[in-house]
Design a protein around this motif. Structure first.
Motif, PDB file in Angstrom:
ATOM      1  N   THR A 155       0.873  -1.156  -0.144  1.00  0.00           N
ATOM      2  CA  THR A 155       0.038  -0.037   0.108  1.00  0.00           C
ATOM      3  C   THR A 155       0.777   0.909   0.056  1.00  0.00           C
ATOM      4  O   THR A 155       2.269   1.176   0.346  1.00  0.00           O
ATOM      5  CB  THR A 155      -0.684   0.029   1.349  1.00  0.00           C
ATOM      6  N   ARG A 164       1.010   3.606   1.988  1.00  0.00           N
ATOM      7  CA  ARG A 164       1.613   3.756   3.326  1.00  0.00           C
ATOM      8  C   ARG A 164       2.684   2.939   3.624  1.00  0.00           C
ATOM      9  O   ARG A 164       3.615   3.222   4.443  1.00  0.00           O
ATOM     10  CB  ARG A 164       0.399   3.686   4.425  1.00  0.00           C
ATOM     11  N   GLN A 165       2.408   1.598   3.562  1.00  0.00           N
ATOM     12  CA  GLN A 165       3.570   0.953   3.600  1.00  0.00           C
ATOM     13  C   GLN A 165       4.729   1.021   2.727  1.00  0.00           C
ATOM     14  O   GLN A 165       5.913   0.840   3.279  1.00  0.00           O
ATOM     15  CB  GLN A 165       3.288  -0.721   2.973  1.00  0.00           C
ATOM     16  N   VAL A 187       6.647   3.719   4.739  1.00  0.00           N
ATOM     17  CA  VAL A 187       7.220   3.049   5.958  1.00  0.00           C
ATOM     18  C   VAL A 187       8.413   2.143   5.729  1.00  0.00           C
ATOM     19  O   VAL A 187       9.498   2.281   6.267  1.00  0.00           O
ATOM     20  CB  VAL A 187       6.070   2.040   6.786  1.00  0.00           C
ATOM     21  N   THR A 210       0.524   1.762  15.291  1.00  0.00           N
ATOM     22  CA  THR A 210       0.152   1.347  13.848  1.00  0.00           C
ATOM     23  C   THR A 210       1.245   1.426  13.061  1.00  0.00           C
ATOM     24  O   THR A 210       1.187   0.306  12.166  1.00  0.00           O
ATOM     25  CB  THR A 210      -0.238   2.856  13.765  1.00  0.00           C
ATOM     26  N   HIS A 228       1.949  -1.680  10.364  1.00  0.00           N
ATOM     27  CA  HIS A 228       2.443  -1.644   8.925  1.00  0.00           C
ATOM     28  C   HIS A 228       3.766  -2.445   8.625  1.00  0.00           C
ATOM     29  O   HIS A 228       3.748  -3.033   7.609  1.00  0.00           O
ATOM     30  CB  HIS A 228       2.559  -0.171   8.852  1.00  0.00           C
TER      31      HIS A 228
END
Length: 202
Positions: free
Chosen positions: A142, A144-145, A148, A171, A175
Motif C-alpha cells: 500500500t 503507506r507501507q 514506512v 500503527t 504496517h
C-alpha cells in the motif's frame, strides 16, 4: 552425484568450523572450503564455489572491498555477505557492493541453511525468499507501507517512523509486520535487502 562447493571466508576459526559443520551436515553433497582472509581465499586452488559466504570484518582488505576481486576470480559465483552487523545500512552497503544476499550471524542454524539452500536451488532468485524482480512478481504494498518501507530502509526505528508520518508506534508496527509478510521476509534487514533488489526504494 556432483558435489557442490561453498567457500567460507571468516577470520574466526571457531565460527568457520561451526558453520562448515552446519553446512556439510545439513546439505547433501556439500564441500566447504575455508579461508581466514581474502588473500588466502584468492590463492585457493581447485575451488570453484557456487557460493561464497563472506564476513565483512576481515583483517587487511575488508569483505565489502574484496567482493570485486572475488567476482573477478569466480565470475559465476554468488557472493553472500555474512555479518553480525545486520542494521539496514549494512545490508544496503552489501547490496551496493555487489552481494547477492545478506545473512545475519544472529540467525539460527536452520534459518541459515534455509537461506543457503534457496540460493543454491535457484540461481536466478533475487532474494533468499525467491522473490523475482520482474513486474509480474513484484509484491504489492500500500502507499503507506511504501512510505514506512522507505523510512525503514533509512535505518529509522518504529518510533522515528511514527514521528515522520504522524502515526502511533503501534500503527507503524502493524504496517511493518504487514510489509514483512507481503515481502515474505522475517526481519527488517531482510526487508531492506528485498526492497533494494526489487527496486521498491532508491
Amino acid at each position: 552425484m556432483n558435489t557442490t562447493s561453498i567457500l567460507l571466508i571468516d577470520d574466526h576459526a571457531l565460527f568457520r568450523s561451526g558453520i562448515a559443520m552446519v553446512l556439510e551436515t545439513g546439505l547433501e553433497n556439500m564441500r566447504v572450503f575455508e579461508a581466514g582472509t581474502l588473500q588466502e581465499a584468492l590463492r585457493l586452488e581447485g575451488c570453484d564455489p557456487a557460493l561464497v559466504l563472506l564476513d565483512v570484518q576481515l583483517q587487511g582488505v575488508s569483505g565489502l572491498e574484496g567482493i570485486g576481486s572475488l567476482k573477478r576470480k569466480w565470475p559465476l559465483t554468488r557472493i553472500v555477505v555474512v555479518s553480525a552487523f545486520d542494521l539496514p545500512q549494512a545490508v544496503i552497503e552489501a547490496v551496493e557492493h555487489g552481494a547477492a544476499a545478506f545473512i545475519s550471524k544472529t540467525e539460527k542454524a536452520e534459518r541459515m541453511l534455509e537461506l543457503v539452500r534457496a540460493l543454491l536451488d535457484d540461481s536466478d532468485a533475487s532474494t533468499p525468499s525467491n522473490l523475482a524482480s520482474n513486474e509480474s512478481n513484484r509484491p504489492r504494498l500500500t502507499p503507506r507501507q511504501c512510505e514506512v518501507l522507505d523510512l525503514l530502509c533509512q535505518g529509522l526505528s518504529n518510533k522515528m517512523i511514527g514521528r515522520k508520518l504522524d502515526l502511533s508506534e503501534h500503527t507503524v508496527r502493524g504496517h511493518v509486520q504487514a510489509m514483512l509478510a507481503t515481502l515474505r521476509v522475517s526481519s527488517r534487514s531482510e526487508a531492506t535487502y528485498a526492497a533494494r533488489r526489487l527496486g521498491l526504494v532508491r
